[in-house]
Write a protein that holds these residues in place. Structure first.
Motif, PDB file in Angstrom:
ATOM      1  N   ILE A  21       0.934  -1.028   0.135  1.00 25.17           N
ATOM      2  CA  ILE A  21       0.011  -0.057  -0.126  1.00 25.17           C
ATOM      3  C   ILE A  21       0.811   1.305   0.245  1.00 25.17           C
ATOM      4  O   ILE A  21       0.606   2.144  -0.704  1.00 25.17           O
ATOM      5  N   LYS A  22       1.945   1.278   0.858  1.00 34.44           N
ATOM      6  CA  LYS A  22       2.919   2.245   0.898  1.00 34.44           C
ATOM      7  C   LYS A  22       3.808   2.730  -0.416  1.00 34.44           C
ATOM      8  O   LYS A  22       3.778   3.595  -0.721  1.00 34.44           O
ATOM      9  N   ASP A  23       4.241   1.350  -0.695  1.00 34.95           N
ATOM     10  CA  ASP A  23       5.083   1.513  -2.053  1.00 34.95           C
ATOM     11  C   ASP A  23       4.330   2.012  -3.161  1.00 34.95           C
ATOM     12  O   ASP A  23       4.970   2.553  -4.265  1.00 34.95           O
ATOM     13  N   LYS A  24       3.220   1.642  -3.403  1.00 31.12           N
ATOM     14  CA  LYS A  24       2.316   1.764  -4.664  1.00 31.12           C
ATOM     15  C   LYS A  24       1.562   3.158  -4.413  1.00 31.12           C
ATOM     16  O   LYS A  24       0.868   3.496  -5.144  1.00 31.12           O
ATOM     17  N   TYR A  26      -0.838   4.133  -2.374  1.00 27.46           N
ATOM     18  CA  TYR A  26      -2.248   3.938  -2.113  1.00 27.46           C
ATOM     19  C   TYR A  26      -2.494   4.291  -0.714  1.00 27.46           C
ATOM     20  O   TYR A  26      -1.625   4.460   0.011  1.00 27.46           O
ATOM     21  N   THR A  27      -3.802   4.878  -0.575  1.00 20.63           N
ATOM     22  CA  THR A  27      -4.166   4.974   0.903  1.00 20.63           C
ATOM     23  C   THR A  27      -4.842   3.753   1.503  1.00 20.63           C
ATOM     24  O   THR A  27      -5.290   2.884   0.624  1.00 20.63           O
ATOM     25  N   LYS A  28      -5.198   3.265   2.709  1.00 19.88           N
ATOM     26  CA  LYS A  28      -6.016   2.328   3.137  1.00 19.88           C
ATOM     27  C   LYS A  28      -7.072   2.282   2.342  1.00 19.88           C
ATOM     28  O   LYS A  28      -7.706   1.265   1.770  1.00 19.88           O
ATOM     29  N   SER A  29      -7.951   3.471   2.262  1.00 20.59           N
ATOM     30  CA  SER A  29      -9.282   3.588   1.736  1.00 20.59           C
ATOM     31  C   SER A  29      -9.103   3.299   0.063  1.00 20.59           C
ATOM     32  O   SER A  29     -10.184   2.674  -0.300  1.00 20.59           O
ATOM     33  N   SER A  30      -8.209   3.868  -0.424  1.00 16.90           N
ATOM     34  CA  SER A  30      -8.112   3.717  -2.193  1.00 16.90           C
ATOM     35  C   SER A  30      -7.872   2.217  -2.205  1.00 16.90           C
ATOM     36  O   SER A  30      -8.454   1.454  -3.031  1.00 16.90           O
ATOM     37  N   PHE A  31      -7.015   1.683  -1.464  1.00 17.24           N
ATOM     38  CA  PHE A  31      -6.617   0.119  -1.782  1.00 17.24           C
ATOM     39  C   PHE A  31      -8.023  -0.596  -1.396  1.00 17.24           C
ATOM     40  O   PHE A  31      -8.223  -1.759  -2.099  1.00 17.24           O
ATOM     41  N   ASN A  76       7.307 -13.078   0.080  1.00 17.03           N
ATOM     42  CA  ASN A  76       8.550 -12.759  -0.020  1.00 17.03           C
ATOM     43  C   ASN A  76       8.683 -11.083  -0.527  1.00 17.03           C
ATOM     44  O   ASN A  76       9.987 -10.570  -0.795  1.00 17.03           O
ATOM     45  N   TYR A  77       7.769 -10.220  -0.270  1.00 17.39           N
ATOM     46  CA  TYR A  77       7.571  -8.977  -0.815  1.00 17.39           C
ATOM     47  C   TYR A  77       8.707  -8.131   0.016  1.00 17.39           C
ATOM     48  O   TYR A  77       8.970  -8.145   1.227  1.00 17.39           O
ATOM     49  N   VAL A  78       9.628  -7.381  -0.635  1.00 17.67           N
ATOM     50  CA  VAL A  78      10.714  -6.621  -0.092  1.00 17.67           C
ATOM     51  C   VAL A  78      10.249  -5.242  -0.319  1.00 17.67           C
ATOM     52  O   VAL A  78       9.965  -4.549  -1.540  1.00 17.67           O
ATOM     53  N   PRO A  79      10.053  -4.396   0.597  1.00 16.02           N
ATOM     54  CA  PRO A  79       9.555  -2.941   0.659  1.00 16.02           C
ATOM     55  C   PRO A  79      10.425  -2.306  -0.172  1.00 16.02           C
ATOM     56  O   PRO A  79      11.638  -2.142  -0.193  1.00 16.02           O
ATOM     57  N   LYS A  80       9.790  -1.192  -0.751  1.00 15.69           N
ATOM     58  CA  LYS A  80      10.676  -0.412  -1.843  1.00 15.69           C
ATOM     59  C   LYS A  80      10.610   0.904  -1.124  1.00 15.69           C
ATOM     60  O   LYS A  80      11.738   1.778  -1.554  1.00 15.69           O
ATOM     61  N   TYR A  81      10.188   1.440  -0.282  1.00 19.36           N
ATOM     62  CA  TYR A  81      10.120   2.832   0.307  1.00 19.36           C
ATOM     63  C   TYR A  81      11.655   2.793   1.278  1.00 19.36           C
ATOM     64  O   TYR A  81      12.023   1.697   1.749  1.00 19.36           O
ATOM     65  N   LYS A  82      12.259   3.816   1.095  1.00 15.01           N
ATOM     66  CA  LYS A  82      13.145   4.107   2.207  1.00 15.01           C
ATOM     67  C   LYS A  82      12.946   4.662   3.285  1.00 15.01           C
ATOM     68  O   LYS A  82      12.137   5.246   3.770  1.00 15.01           O
ATOM     69  N   ALA A  83      13.905   4.067   4.419  1.00 15.25           N
ATOM     70  CA  ALA A  83      13.799   4.522   5.768  1.00 15.25           C
ATOM     71  C   ALA A  83      14.122   6.090   5.881  1.00 15.25           C
ATOM     72  O   ALA A  83      14.461   6.540   4.920  1.00 15.25           O
ATOM     73  N   LYS A  84      13.348   6.501   6.737  1.00 18.71           N
ATOM     74  CA  LYS A  84      13.466   8.023   6.999  1.00 18.71           C
ATOM     75  C   LYS A  84      14.815   8.517   7.005  1.00 18.71           C
ATOM     76  O   LYS A  84      15.651   7.765   7.838  1.00 18.71           O
TER      77      LYS A  84
END
Length: 94
Positions: A21-24, A26-31, A76-84
């Motif tokens: 949801i975060k990587d793409k 989306y919001t939880k509502s839109s997803f 096995n999903y690997v997050p794409k977003y970077k740490a802050k």
């Protein structure tokens, strides 16, 4: 890979759904609207709190279909977003 294995790892699957949801973007509502899963049920999936295998299978399949993924990719999903990033301060004599 079986849906039963995903069900046994539903806490990890929940984290992976949230990362998707975060990587793409989306919001939880839109997803929720995209996958036709109610927000309360989506929240339960994310928290790993769906206790019915039949319910879990139904909703996970909706997510897999909407994201063109298979069970293994979800597990096995690997997050794409970077740490802050850390804030760096520069001190000046001025």
């Amino acid at each position: 890979m079986s849906m039963e294995l995903l069900f046994e790892n539903r806490k990890l699957i929940g984290k992976n759904i949230l990362n998707i949801i975060k990587d793409k973007g989306y919001t939880k509502s839109s997803f929720s609207r995209l996958t036709n899963i109610s927000r309360p049920t989506l929240d339960k999936l994310i928290k790993g709190e769906v206790d019915s295998l039949a319910t879990f299978k139904t909703h996970i399949q909706k997510i897999l279909d909407s994201q063109n993924m298979d069970e293994e990719q979800l597990l096995n999903y690997v997050p794409k977003y970077k740490a802050k990033k850390e804030l760096v301060f520069a001190l000046s004599d001025n």
